[in-house]
Structure formats: C-alpha cells, structure tokens
Design a protein around this motif. Structure first.
Motif, PDB file in Angstrom:
ATOM      1  N   PHE A 133       0.837  -1.205   0.000  1.00  0.00           N
ATOM      2  CA  PHE A 133       0.000   0.000   0.000  1.00  0.00           C
ATOM      3  C   PHE A 133       0.869   1.251   0.000  1.00  0.00           C
ATOM      4  N   HIS A 134       0.556   2.180  -0.935  1.00  0.00           N
ATOM      5  CA  HIS A 134       1.359   3.406  -1.053  1.00  0.00           C
ATOM      6  C   HIS A 134       0.466   4.636  -1.201  1.00  0.00           C
ATOM      7  N   TYR A 135       0.722   5.643  -0.387  1.00  0.00           N
ATOM      8  CA  TYR A 135       0.034   6.935  -0.553  1.00  0.00           C
ATOM      9  C   TYR A 135       0.586   7.657  -1.782  1.00  0.00           C
ATOM     10  N   TYR A 136      -0.244   8.447  -2.427  1.00  0.00           N
ATOM     11  CA  TYR A 136       0.253   9.313  -3.508  1.00  0.00           C
ATOM     12  C   TYR A 136      -0.663  10.509  -3.717  1.00  0.00           C
ATOM     13  N   THR A 137      -0.167  11.433  -4.496  1.00  0.00           N
ATOM     14  CA  THR A 137      -0.895  12.654  -4.824  1.00  0.00           C
ATOM     15  C   THR A 137      -0.674  12.951  -6.299  1.00  0.00           C
TER      16      THR A 137
ATOM     17  N   TYR B  70      10.984  -9.977  13.881  1.00  0.00           N
ATOM     18  CA  TYR B  70      10.405 -10.373  12.594  1.00  0.00           C
ATOM     19  C   TYR B  70      10.818  -9.365  11.538  1.00  0.00           C
ATOM     20  N   GLU B  71      11.182  -9.861  10.364  1.00  0.00           N
ATOM     21  CA  GLU B  71      11.551  -8.977   9.260  1.00  0.00           C
ATOM     22  C   GLU B  71      10.659  -9.262   8.071  1.00  0.00           C
ATOM     23  N   SER B  72       9.953  -8.223   7.612  1.00  0.00           N
ATOM     24  CA  SER B  72       9.042  -8.360   6.476  1.00  0.00           C
ATOM     25  C   SER B  72       9.854  -8.336   5.186  1.00  0.00           C
ATOM     26  N   PRO B  73       9.778  -9.408   4.387  1.00  0.00           N
ATOM     27  CA  PRO B  73      10.630  -9.484   3.205  1.00  0.00           C
ATOM     28  C   PRO B  73      10.284  -8.444   2.132  1.00  0.00           C
ATOM     29  N   ASP B  74      11.310  -7.786   1.641  1.00  0.00           N
ATOM     30  CA  ASP B  74      11.188  -6.906   0.466  1.00  0.00           C
ATOM     31  C   ASP B  74      10.222  -5.745   0.651  1.00  0.00           C
ATOM     32  N   THR B  75      10.064  -5.270   1.864  1.00  0.00           N
ATOM     33  CA  THR B  75       9.213  -4.094   2.074  1.00  0.00           C
ATOM     34  C   THR B  75       9.983  -3.040   2.858  1.00  0.00           C
ATOM     35  N   ALA B  76       9.501  -1.813   2.756  1.00  0.00           N
ATOM     36  CA  ALA B  76      10.144  -0.668   3.396  1.00  0.00           C
ATOM     37  C   ALA B  76       9.259  -0.166   4.542  1.00  0.00           C
ATOM     38  N   HIS B  77       9.273   1.139   4.776  1.00  0.00           N
ATOM     39  CA  HIS B  77       8.539   1.741   5.891  1.00  0.00           C
ATOM     40  C   HIS B  77       7.097   1.970   5.440  1.00  0.00           C
ATOM     41  N   GLU B  78       6.355   0.903   5.224  1.00  0.00           N
ATOM     42  CA  GLU B  78       5.002   1.010   4.666  1.00  0.00           C
ATOM     43  C   GLU B  78       4.089  -0.058   5.253  1.00  0.00           C
ATOM     44  N   TRP B  79       2.786   0.047   4.869  1.00  0.00           N
ATOM     45  CA  TRP B  79       1.776  -0.768   5.519  1.00  0.00           C
ATOM     46  C   TRP B  79       1.951  -2.261   5.316  1.00  0.00           C
ATOM     47  N   GLN B  80       2.553  -2.713   4.207  1.00  0.00           N
ATOM     48  CA  GLN B  80       2.708  -4.157   4.051  1.00  0.00           C
ATOM     49  C   GLN B  80       3.589  -4.718   5.169  1.00  0.00           C
ATOM     50  N   SER B  81       4.583  -3.953   5.591  1.00  0.00           N
ATOM     51  CA  SER B  81       5.421  -4.390   6.726  1.00  0.00           C
ATOM     52  C   SER B  81       4.583  -4.513   7.995  1.00  0.00           C
ATOM     53  N   TRP B  82       3.632  -3.595   8.155  1.00  0.00           N
ATOM     54  CA  TRP B  82       2.891  -3.533   9.428  1.00  0.00           C
ATOM     55  C   TRP B  82       1.726  -4.517   9.450  1.00  0.00           C
ATOM     56  N   ARG B  83       1.085  -4.751   8.297  1.00  0.00           N
ATOM     57  CA  ARG B  83       0.085  -5.828   8.232  1.00  0.00           C
ATOM     58  C   ARG B  83       0.744  -7.158   8.604  1.00  0.00           C
ATOM     59  N   ARG B  84       1.904  -7.402   7.997  1.00  0.00           N
ATOM     60  CA  ARG B  84       2.614  -8.660   8.294  1.00  0.00           C
ATOM     61  C   ARG B  84       3.040  -8.712   9.762  1.00  0.00           C
TER      62      ARG B  84
ATOM     63  N   GLU C  67      -2.936   0.122  -4.017  1.00  0.00           N
ATOM     64  CA  GLU C  67      -2.559  -1.180  -3.471  1.00  0.00           C
ATOM     65  C   GLU C  67      -1.935  -2.020  -4.584  1.00  0.00           C
ATOM     66  N   ILE C  68      -0.682  -2.415  -4.380  1.00  0.00           N
ATOM     67  CA  ILE C  68      -0.037  -3.377  -5.288  1.00  0.00           C
ATOM     68  C   ILE C  68      -0.283  -4.747  -4.681  1.00  0.00           C
ATOM     69  N   PRO C  69      -1.107  -5.588  -5.345  1.00  0.00           N
ATOM     70  CA  PRO C  69      -1.455  -6.874  -4.718  1.00  0.00           C
ATOM     71  C   PRO C  69      -0.201  -7.680  -4.364  1.00  0.00           C
ATOM     72  N   ALA C  70      -0.110  -8.078  -3.115  1.00  0.00           N
ATOM     73  CA  ALA C  70       1.071  -8.790  -2.642  1.00  0.00           C
ATOM     74  C   ALA C  70       0.858 -10.293  -2.764  1.00  0.00           C
ATOM     75  N   ARG C  71       1.958 -11.006  -2.908  1.00  0.00           N
ATOM     76  CA  ARG C  71       1.853 -12.465  -3.020  1.00  0.00           C
ATOM     77  C   ARG C  71       1.148 -13.074  -1.806  1.00  0.00           C
ATOM     78  N   ASP C  72       1.355 -12.472  -0.653  1.00  0.00           N
ATOM     79  CA  ASP C  72       0.791 -13.042   0.577  1.00  0.00           C
ATOM     80  C   ASP C  72      -0.500 -12.326   1.002  1.00  0.00           C
ATOM     81  N   ARG C  73      -1.229 -11.738   0.065  1.00  0.00           N
ATOM     82  CA  ARG C  73      -2.407 -10.927   0.420  1.00  0.00           C
ATOM     83  C   ARG C  73      -3.540 -11.748   1.013  1.00  0.00           C
ATOM     84  N   ASP C  74      -3.445 -13.070   0.896  1.00  0.00           N
ATOM     85  CA  ASP C  74      -4.520 -13.921   1.412  1.00  0.00           C
ATOM     86  C   ASP C  74      -4.766 -13.712   2.913  1.00  0.00           C
TER      87      ASP C  74
END
Lengths: 397, 397
Positions: free
Chosen positions: B96-100, B371-385, B127-134
């Motif tokens: 998930f990424h914010y933009y303007t 825990y380390e979220s693979p291939d993500t930065a300071h964004e919501w996919q890290s925090w959902r995981r 939202e870029i659908p993630a492999r683990d979005r299930d």
C-alpha cells in the motif's frame, strides 16, 4: 440559415443573462465574516463559509489556466500572486452539499475537504452550519456505537458490508431492542447515514433528552441505480445489478435502474435474519421499522408494502409517499402499519402531493405524519431533520 | 564564480542521470498485463497495476499543461486525443502506497482512488497486490466488528474518537477478553489500522484458522507530531500539542514533536478505564498489550516502559526497539514483560540494530521475537505482516 440565426440569437441572449449574473455577483460583495467549514480536513483553513451561506475556496494551482467549482453561479476564480486561486459560491442552503473542483478540465476532489460517498463517488462536500445544528452536534452525552459489520449473503452470494448503530446502553444491558432499517439515496451508500447523516449523534442526543426509545439502526447498501455506472467502494456488486426496468433518460444523463428486487431479497432473506441472530433485537413485526431517503424512500414503500408482516413503522424522506391507491387491502394495512411518516424539504417538488397523501391516509384512519423541512431542498439537511422528527414516533405502540 | 561553476556541473550531472533514467524508462516498456487496482473506487478502471508492480494512471484533464504523480521516477504523463493523460510508475514494492496527483501545479487527490488518512491528509493510495495478500483478504469466515466509539476524555477535556475491534464471538459470549492497544504512525490517525491496515480481517482470518486467541483491539488517535501542521479529521486537537522537544529539521521540512506525554495521559487515565468499563476486558496487566508502527512504536516503548504495571505484551513495528540500556530494572522487567516483539521491513534502516537488540534481550532471558518483512520498506505491508506475526504470540502465558 434560419435555425443558425435562432441559435445565434439564443447564444447572445445567454451571453446577456450570463453578463447580468456576473455583474450581480461582482456588485454584491460577499460578507467578510468567513470561517473554516466544519467539513474541512483537520487544520485546513479553506473552504470557508460566511454568514450568507457562501463558500469561499482557495486552491493552490500556480500553473493552471482555469479553476472552478461545480456549484452553479459561483464567482469566477481568480489567481493571486501566490499561485492560489480564490472563488466563492452564491449563498447556499444550510446543510451539506457535495461538490467537485475543476482544474484545467480535470474534475477532482478538493484536497482541503473531507471526503464522503455521494453522487456516485467518494469526493468533496461542504457543510454550511445550520441554525438548528445542535440536534446533530457531538456532545458530551453517552454515545452509542457505529459498528461496521461484514456478513455473507446467500441470496447474492457475496460478502456484504453494513453499519449498525447500537444505543449507548446496549452493551451494558441484556435487553432486546427494536430495529430501524435505514436506507441511503441513489448514488450514495451504506456510509451516508453514519457520516454526513450523523444518525448516531442524532440518536445519542435524542436519547440523552429522553425524547426517543432506544433502538438499533441498520444501514446497508441498497444498490446503485446508475445502470452500468460506478458502484460504491468496499462494497459487493450492486444488489440491483440484475434485470430491471431502466427509466428513460436523456442521452448523456445517467440511466436509473429502479428495480429493487435484488435488494429486497438481500434485506428480507439475509440481512434481517443476520441482524436478528447477531444483535439483541425484538425480532417481530411491531418492533421493526424501515425508512429511507429519496431512492431509499422508494425502496421503503415498495418493500414495506410487500412485507407488512415484517415492518410496522414506515418512513419515506423525499422519496414520494404512500397514497390510498398504493394500499390494496386497507383493513390489513390499518391493522399492521403503526406509522406512515412522510417528509420533504420545503424547496422540493413533490411536497404538496405528499402532504395531500398523508392527509388522505389520516382520514382513512392511519397514523400518518407529514413533516416539511424549512428552507431546504433534496439534500442531507432535510434528511437529518426527518430522522430527528421520525425517531421519537417509533415503537410507541 | 567557482561555486556557480560547481552548481552548473552538478546540474549537468543531474541532467545526465535524469536522461539515463528516462532512457531506461523508455526502453523498458512496462508489461502489458494491467489490472484495475483493488484500491480504486468502485467501478473505476484506473489506476491499474501490472505484474511488475507498476501503476498506470489515467487522468482526464483536457486543458492541463502538465500532469504528474508523487511517485519518484514515474514516466512523464502524456495527453491523448481524448484529453486523458496517461503515465506510469517504476515498479513499486508490494502493498500500500500513498500518492498525490499534480495537475498544473495543484496537488490533488486522484478522483479514481479510495481515500485514506496518511501523510497528514485524507488522500489517494494504491494497493499493489502482494503475493501473501490472502492473510488480510475478506473471506467468508465469521467476522468481528469494527466499532466507532466516542468518549469524553477528562485529561484533554475533549470528546475523543476511537475504533474498537471485537472478535466474532464477542456479542454471543459472556466471556471477558484481553485487549491490544494498537497505534498508527506519524501523519496517520485512528482509522489507519482498520482501513489500510486491515486489522479486522487479519484477526478474523487468524481466528478462523485457530491461530490466535480472541482479543479486542483498541485504536486511538495518538497525536500529530507535525508541530503547527494539520491534524486529522473528525478528531480532537492533537494530544501532543503541548510543550515538547521539537526534533531539529531542515528548513522546509516538517518539524516533529515527539513528546508523547499528552497521549500517555489520555491512554492511561481515560481510554483504558473507559474500555475496561465499557467492554468485557480482562482488566489486568497480563491481559493488556500495546503495539504500534513507526511513531506508534516509539509511543509503545515509552509508555509501556513507564507503565509496566499496565502492559505485559509489547510490539514495536518499524519504530526502533528496546535495548538493554532502556531497561532500568531488569528483574522487574523480566517479571512483567511477557513478550517484546520487534519488527522491520527488510528495506528499512534500523533493521540490523533492532535485530541485535532483540538478541540481547533474549540472552538476558526476555521472551523477545524479531520479525523482518521481506522486500518491504517503511510502509503498511510491513505492518500488516507484523500484526499477523504478533497476534498469535499474544496472551499465551
């Protein structure tokens, strides 16, 4: 040649009218008592509203050639040295109005406003503080909860989304409560009554003043009548997406699909059983109401008349009324319908006909009430007031 | 002259770099498997996402001179004969990424996307659908409720707004439940975890698979650290608006106010008592957790360390960690802290230091998990995981 001449004359006439309007707008300087609108995003100074009900916008768009807003008869926007465009509207009615900005031909939300679902999209709206805003104000009173629920609907084979307002005492009591099913209008969705409608605060305040009996309110997505158009966010496919009668519409205007049978199935076969199984409702006809605004009012009429075994209290806000000819079995209706409430904004077409229908129902011995919202049109201030008038009449008998 | 020459050389160098990037962007044609993003408003075809994680935008702006998007290294937008501008991003991380959008200098939301609160405003995100979005998908499983609550805070003299997730069984059981207090990041608010974080669906799915114990989650507004900046919508004035230490910041960049004492009072003196009085919590230290992302992680560390009598389980997501030097009384900490969970996205700075701190805690005999979220930065996919990893570890002892 002759039709072209007529067109030219018409264009000239339009030009004259437009010029007169522009002169009027320019000579009537707006009152200089602007205050940030309560519908702004936190910390945003604009849009501002003045005592005349005008809205003033400030949009930073340094490289734009033109900026405008969807309110008709707004002043032309002018760009300042800081790259910000300023423009303002004519005096608007009290209450809540959707709008869109136009920046060089792009229709976009105003980054300064909160966003609401209406007019078929999430977008901007502005609140003109109304004289009677106290009844839907956030106060230090006991608050109910607005609960977001997801449930599976067998009839539409989808996960469906709804909101349920539970009164302040709900979690601490073991009592059971009546339930009102409350529907939004066309181009709106299940978020409308909880957000721009302030249904929760209206009930909280009425309850704090002991002016209504506590009941739960269920707000579902009643379908999108714009055939082939957008459907609301986070929602399942429109419940009305099946076959239906499309109203005739001019080319380029949205076509409405006002067949409510899919939603009727969802409501009667899935939602009511789900609510009765998962909330402490009094699960019988005398303790179940349905109401709605505009399209939701039409749905209310259609569905309650077809299911008088399920609903006893009926509210139609700016969505027509129930005439004697709609009632096929008057003795049965008289026995089952404990209240028919009909309302309109005083500026709406249809108010007079609705009032006459209510009078006819009264004369036929039905407990029927007509309410007219002063100085409002087909907008949320009419419907907030309608809920505020309707709620105290519910589940009294 | 000499500094000017250097500037010129730097500009030329930048130009070369930019040209190389543009050539790269032009020669690497994006994969032509675009699909509408799941974060779009209902019925909107754009933005679209392809298998590379690029986002393609279509913005109707017939009279605009330039259209762009806030993602760096995006392709230049080009206008078609239909007045619509098309542009696309570089491949983005999953999630998930914010933009303007920028239309002729106006920073506006994309009318096609849903709106979320983050980056200090309600605005667009994709939202870029993630492999683990299930694990955070909406499924036909029993659902908890996300409840919007309003309560009066004595310590801040305001009506405050929060969300409470109750597990699916909550209303039907008479049991009491542990509670997790879960905080958003800087520039976000109490809506973040329920909306873009999908906290409810994460818990619903974990519970359906019997991978976690049921508990309630409380999500409050933890304050806006942008001193003098905007505050979130529908929220009381920022809890952190009092005196505090402003971090040094470059001119033109936001200044942060990371004094959490006002929020600490709200949480400890008002919110926890309100929740314990109004929800069926197990109102003791072993059954109360706190976690947060980024600024919320910093708040969690500060507040839990100061109130170990109140919290037993601690989660810090992308917000630093707890080092041995943070713990003044190790025997007391060992006795009271049942879990210290620390996580980072693998692309974030700070991951290595946090991992080392967790290792040190483990060696000191603390139940600590990294825990380390693979291939993500300071964004919501890290925090959902992170929530998905954290929840099963809660309230086990």
């Amino acid at each position: 040649m002759f039709p072209n001449l007529l067109s030219s004359l018409a264009l000239i006439a339009c030009g004259i009218v437009l010029s007169i309007q522009l002169i009027a707008a320019q000579t009537n300087e707006p009152a200089n008592d602007w205050k940030s609108a309560p519908s702004n995003q936190g910390g945003k100074e604009y849009p501002q509203v003045n005592s005349e009900g005008r809205v003033k916008f400030r949009i930073v768009a340094p490289k734009a050639e033109s900026v405008g807003v969807s309110f008709r008869d707004s002043s032309p926007f002018t760009k300042g040295a800081d790259g910000a465009w300023i423009g303002y509207t004519r005096p608007l009615d009290e209450g809540f109005h959707y709008y869109t900005l136009n920046i060089d031909g792009a229709e976009v939300p105003d980054p300064n406003s909160l966003f609401f679902y209406g007019a078929g999209r999430w977008g901007s709206a502005v609140e003109i503080p109304a004289r009677d805003r106290d009844f839907y104000a956030l106060k230090n009173v006991p608050h109910g909860q607005l609960r977001e629920i997801w449930y599976f609907s067998e009839s539409s084979n989808t996960n469906r989304h709804a909101f349920v307002y539970t009164p302040p005492e709900y979690d601490k009591s073991r009592k059971r409560y009546p339930a009102l099913y409350l529907q939004h209008g066309a181009g709106e969705d299940e978020t409308g009554w909880g957000q721009q409608g302030h249904a929760g605060w209206i009930l909280d305040n009425l309850l704090a003043e002991e002016k209504t009996r506590p009941f739960i309110i269920v707000m579902e997505f009643g379908g999108n009548p714009f055939a082939g158009g957008p459907r609301p966010t986070n929602s399942p496919p429109a419940a009305t997406s099946g076959t239906g009668t499309n109203n005739a519409a001019a080319p380029g205007r949205p076509r409405f699909n006002f067949n409510f049978s899919a939603f009727e199935h969802v409501l009667v076969d899935d939602l009511i059983p789900y609510i009765d199984a998962n909330f402490r409702t009094i699960a019988d006809q005398p303790h179940r109401a349905m109401a709605g605004l505009s399209m939701g009012g039409m749905q209310t009429r259609t569905i309650t008349l077809a299911h008088l075994d399920k609903f006893s209290h009926i509210g139609v806000f700016s969505g027509g009324s129930i005439g004697l000819t709609n009632i096929t079995d008057m003795p049965a209706f008289k026995k089952k319908a404990k209240l028919v409430f009909v309302s309109y904004g005083s500026k709406e077409n249809g108010a007079a006909a609705a009032k006459a229908n209510v009078q006819a129902l009264k004369e036929a011995g039905i407990n029927s009430v007509y309410y007219e919202s002063p100085d409002t049109a087909h907008e949320w201030q009419s419907w907030r007031r309608s809920l505020h008038e309707f709620a105290p009449l519910l589940f009294r008998n």
